[in-house]
Design an enzyme around this catalytic site. Structure first.
Site, mmCIF file in Angstrom:
data_model
loop_
_atom_site.group_PDB
_atom_site.id
_atom_site.type_symbol
_atom_site.label_atom_id
_atom_site.label_comp_id
_atom_site.label_asym_id
_atom_site.label_seq_id
_atom_site.Cartn_x
_atom_site.Cartn_y
_atom_site.Cartn_z
ATOM 1 N N CYS A 191 0.299 9.033 5.872
ATOM 2 C CA CYS A 191 0.679 7.515 6.859
ATOM 3 C C CYS A 191 -0.947 7.258 6.929
ATOM 4 O O CYS A 191 -1.790 7.689 6.707
ATOM 5 C CB CYS A 191 1.357 7.801 8.130
ATOM 6 S SG CYS A 191 2.689 8.596 7.964
ATOM 7 N N GLY A 224 -16.982 10.322 -1.227
ATOM 8 C CA GLY A 224 -17.384 9.860 -0.037
ATOM 9 C C GLY A 224 -16.774 10.816 0.503
ATOM 10 O O GLY A 224 -17.318 11.989 1.785
ATOM 11 N N ASN A 250 1.085 -1.248 -0.257
ATOM 12 C CA ASN A 250 -0.364 -0.182 0.385
ATOM 13 C C ASN A 250 0.949 1.171 0.529
ATOM 14 O O ASN A 250 0.816 2.335 0.687
ATOM 15 C CB ASN A 250 -0.962 0.258 1.404
ATOM 16 C CG ASN A 250 -1.482 0.874 1.225
ATOM 17 O OD1 ASN A 250 -2.485 1.622 0.047
ATOM 18 N ND2 ASN A 250 -2.792 1.630 2.779
ATOM 19 N N HIS A 283 -15.037 1.167 -5.938
ATOM 20 C CA HIS A 283 -14.363 2.473 -6.681
ATOM 21 C C HIS A 283 -13.185 1.697 -5.692
ATOM 22 O O HIS A 283 -12.692 1.589 -4.856
ATOM 23 C CB HIS A 283 -14.752 3.472 -5.141
ATOM 24 C CG HIS A 283 -13.456 4.715 -5.539
ATOM 25 N ND1 HIS A 283 -13.321 5.755 -6.547
ATOM 26 C CD2 HIS A 283 -12.880 4.632 -4.559
ATOM 27 C CE1 HIS A 283 -12.041 6.244 -6.108
ATOM 28 N NE2 HIS A 283 -11.383 5.997 -4.836
ATOM 29 N N HIS A 308 -5.091 14.351 -5.264
ATOM 30 C CA HIS A 308 -3.754 14.408 -4.607
ATOM 31 C C HIS A 308 -3.280 15.156 -4.800
ATOM 32 O O HIS A 308 -2.495 15.821 -4.406
ATOM 33 C CB HIS A 308 -3.113 12.802 -4.224
ATOM 34 C CG HIS A 308 -3.640 11.656 -4.327
ATOM 35 N ND1 HIS A 308 -4.606 11.564 -5.422
ATOM 36 C CD2 HIS A 308 -3.795 10.728 -3.682
ATOM 37 C CE1 HIS A 308 -5.309 9.775 -5.033
ATOM 38 N NE2 HIS A 308 -5.255 10.195 -3.776
#
Ligand code: GLN
Ligand code: ZN
EC number: 2.1.1.14
Length: 760
Positions: free
Chosen positions: A517, A433, A119, A643, A696
């Site tokens: 994080c 969301g 991740n 999503h 982002h």
């Protein structure tokens, strides 16, 4: 026997680097102050490793953003549009990572992708015909010397040439092979730099060799290293692999002039067979990754010592290593004040893994380690795991039948029914969301957690935020609304906290990208749901508006993938347990009148096995059914959305379609909409909402930009199948840019609707 680690986390044990970097972004501190924090983090970590007797301590594993980006910048792989901004070295670096919008120009960030099956996200460096690959950076040298000043000899780490060439995005006419010569020289210069500093070992990370390799790949690997290693001089070179086995190039790696070979024995189980079948040269060191760098369970000393012993008996020179960088686990159990000892003693975070390395080094040197207290204590952990077995859960999973995996009626029929029920405009607009998590939103949650405010105050605040959020969305003119997720810290932790079977940490942060994080919860035992988890907030939001409000859940595969999983039962078994719990929540939302429910599977792709041949058999064959089980119980008129973030799912489109959702929204804007062609080619039937702008980055996309994206989408996707939404949730964004971006989105859609009136 010596010990080694591949890399250490770097955000700081209390996320000091994150906070300082964010202050720097807000121009509240100087570069000097930021550099000082960075130095303190590096130094304290080197010292900690030295105290634990680690023999091979990495340096240059520190990064302000990402190691692959560091490597690209080190070798001058910086597209012109970033150079032209004329920013300082550090700010140019941050512009590559996050984009830049200001008086010097307006550039987007480089695309970001998940790092292998983790991740963690890396930035995809871009190379064009103008790029002159050469060593220009000093960072690895400076950090090596910085450690040296503390009296600590380190092993500088860099992403190796093969992985670098494989990960670059080639935007000019030149391809990987055209850069081989320059890359070789650049890495030779890198080695020469360390020769002159008298460095003992250098580590080249080559995780890309654990993929399926073609003959050309192998030739490339050989070509690169036979040239580079010819110039290594006195410096010893470790080639470090991780995240899988090296079965496609094991013998080739051995034949090259490396001094050490690092193999992952946790995810690369086949590496054991390779080592059994072939010999391992006596003049090289085997860096054996037996300590799991990606999970938080204690190492089983007995098994590790047996392996080490067997190799040593064969005369192999073994260094005990972690299986991957420790970047993927939290810093230390020290900060966990609430975690009960019964659980705690089963865990090892980065710092505790250093202690495991220290213990194991001592144990293997002792004749009678089986009587050693450290060994006995460790053994006891594997005999007893309290609270992990729930007979009701086991009974439910063992009763799963095929019909639980199939939703009725089929997609086409449902689509009609839902269009009638929805009765909205074409190109419906929505968000993914979450809305901005402002300081006050976070404070409300943390005050409640700390007991500073009571439940009523906490909930009243959230209701107020939901009210404002609904009002804002109505004012903006969005079609399908959301409640905003103000009660959620993290899309997985929030559910984990309400499910039985989880164990929580307070400070166990793991870097996801840049300063972001996550705090993955730990699946301790069998999972079940004892009460509804989201119904209260969703129904409250729905009560405030005439527009449809989307319920918002996290899917079982993502919950599993973003948790630290158990090692005592299979992933499939865990996924099915979670799926049944989420299924119950879906049915509860529906029973409370929620007609659209989104089940996020943001992390579905990231745990796809790295080798294609394992995709279905080891993963998709249970991951997709787990998702189907979540929604197979709803009525035809209930619309299920899903999503995905950063989904390079071009290659698994049939599997995504087989999730049988009604709508899927996904990241697209950073990757230039490449996926659209693939959707078309695969006759994708699920309705789609490819993100029209990148969330982002703080930059506000213009109406024109969004319209351009929409028209590109309409080229490939029938208008009645297209949804319009940002890339991902808005929680990391500020309120101002969110409003700005969404109003541009709605405006763009209005214009496109008008311009396409005739075509519908
Ligand atoms: N619903 C989540 C949100 O908007 C999805 C986040 C994600 O995909 N990472 O925050
Ligand atoms: Zn997302």
């Amino acid at each position: 026997m010596k010990t080694s680690i591949i890399g250490y986390p770097r955000v700081g044990s209390l996320r000091e680097l994150k906070f300082q970097t964010e202050k720097y972004f807000r121009q509240e501190i100087t570069e000097e102050a930021l550099q000082k924090t960075a130095r303190q983090i590096r130094q304290s970590q080197w010292q900690l490793q030295a105290v634990n007797g680690i023999d091979f301590i990495p340096s240059n594993d520190f990064s302000f953003y990402d190691l692959l980006l560091d490597t690209a910048v080190l070798f001058n792989i910086i597209p012109e549009r970033y150079r032209n901004l004329g920013l300082s070295e550090l700010d140019t670096y941050f512009a590559l990572a996050r984009g830049y919008q200001g008086d010097k120009g307006d550039v987007k960030a480089l695309p970001m992708k998940k790092w292998f099956n983790t991740n963690y996200h890396y930035l995809v460096p871009e190379i064009d015909d103008q790029t002159e690959v050469k060593l220009i950076g000093k960072k690895p040298f400076l950090e090596y010397e910085e450690a040296k000043e503390l009296g600590i000899e380190t092993q500088p780490v860099v992403i190796g040439p093969f992985t670098l060439l494989k990960k670059l995005r080639y935007v000019g006419s030149q391809k990987a092979e055209d850069y081989v010569q320059a890359i070789c020289v650049a890495y030779q210069d890198f080695l020469k730099g360390f020769q002159s500093l008298g460095t003992g070992w250098v580590q080249f990370d080559e995780p890309n060799v654990v993929y399926d390799l073609s003959q050309e790949d192998i030739h490339l690997l050989q070509k690169l290293y036979s040239e580079i290693l010819a110039q290594k001089g006195e410096v010893k070179v470790l080639v470090q692999t991780y995240f899988g086995d090296v079965k496609d190039c094991y013998e080739e790696l051995l034949a090259l002039d490396f001094d050490g070979i690092g193999l992952d024995f946790v995810e690369g189980r086949q590496n054991f067979d390779l080592l059994d079948k072939h010999s391992f040269p006596k003049d090289k060191l085997l860096f054996s990754g037996l300590i799991n760098g990606k999970n938080i369970w204690r190492n089983n000393y007995q098994l590790t010592l047996e392996k080490l012993q067997a190799w040593q008996d064969r005369g192999i020179k073994v260094v005990l290593n972690t299986s991957s960088s420790l970047l993927h686990v939290p810093y230390s159990l020290k900060h966990e004040e609430k975690l009960k000892t019964t659980y705690r003693k089963h865990f090892a975070f980065a710092e505790e893994k250093l202690e495991e390395l220290r213990d194991l080094k001592a144990l293997i040197q002792s004749e009678k380690y089986v009587k050693d207290a450290r060994y006995l204590k460790n053994q006891a952990l594997f005999e007893n795991r309290p609270d992990s077995y729930n007979p009701q859960v086991r009974q439910r999973t063992s009763a799963i039948t095929e019909d639980l995996f199939t939703r009725q009626p089929a997609f086409g029929e449902r689509e009609k029914i839902q269009k009638e029920a929805f009765n909205g405009p074409i190109l419906p607009t929505t968000t993914i969301g979450s809305f901005p998590q402002t300081q006050e939103v976070k404070k409300n949650r943390s005050d409640f957690k700390k007991g500073k405010i009571d439940q009523a105050t906490y909930e009243a605040f959230n209701r107020q935020k939901i009210k404002e959020c609904i009002a804002l969305q109505e004012e903006l003119g969005l079609d399908v609304l959301v409640h905003g997720e103000f009660e959620r810290n993290d899309m997985v932790e929030y559910f984990g906290e309400q499910l039985d079977g989880y164990v929580f940490t307070e400070k166990a942060w793991v870097q996801s990208y840049g300063t972001r994080c996550v705090k993955p919860p730990i699946i301790w035992g069998d999972i079940s749901r004892s009460q509804t988890m989201t119904v209260k907030w969703t129904t409250y939001a729905a009560s405030l508006t005439e527009q449809p409000v989307k319920g918002m859940l996290t899917g079982p595969v993502t919950i599993l993938n973003w948790s630290f999983p158990r090692e005592d039962i299979s992933l499939k078994e865990s996924a099915y347990q979670i799926a049944l719990a989420i299924r119950d929540e879906v049915l509860d939302l529906e029973a409370h009148g929620i007609k659209i429910i989104q089940v996020d599977e943001a992390a579905l792709r990231e745990k796809l096995p790295l080798r294609k041949s394992d995709w279905y058999s080891e993963y998709l064959d249970w991951a997709i059914p787990a998702f189907r089980m979540v929604h197979s119980g709803v009525q035809a008129s209930t619309q299920i959305h899903t999503h995905m973030c950063y989904s390079e799912f071009t290659d698994i489109i049939p599997a995504i379609d087989a999730m049988d959702a009604d709508v899927i929204t996904f990241e697209a804007s950073r990757s230039n909409l490449l996926i659209l062609d693939a959707l078309k080619a695969n006759h994708f039937q699920t309705e789609v909402g490819p993100g029209v702008y990148d969330i982002h980055s703080p930059r506000v996309p213009s109406v024109e930009e969004i319209k351009t994206a929409l028209y590109k989408m309409l080229d490939k996707i029938p208008i009645e199948k297209l949804w319009v939404n940002p890339d991902c949730g808005l929680k990391t964004r500020g309120e101002k840019e969110t409003k700005g971006s969404l109003s541009h989105l709605v405006q763009a859609v209005k214009e496109v609707r008008n311009e396409n009136k005739g075509s519908i």
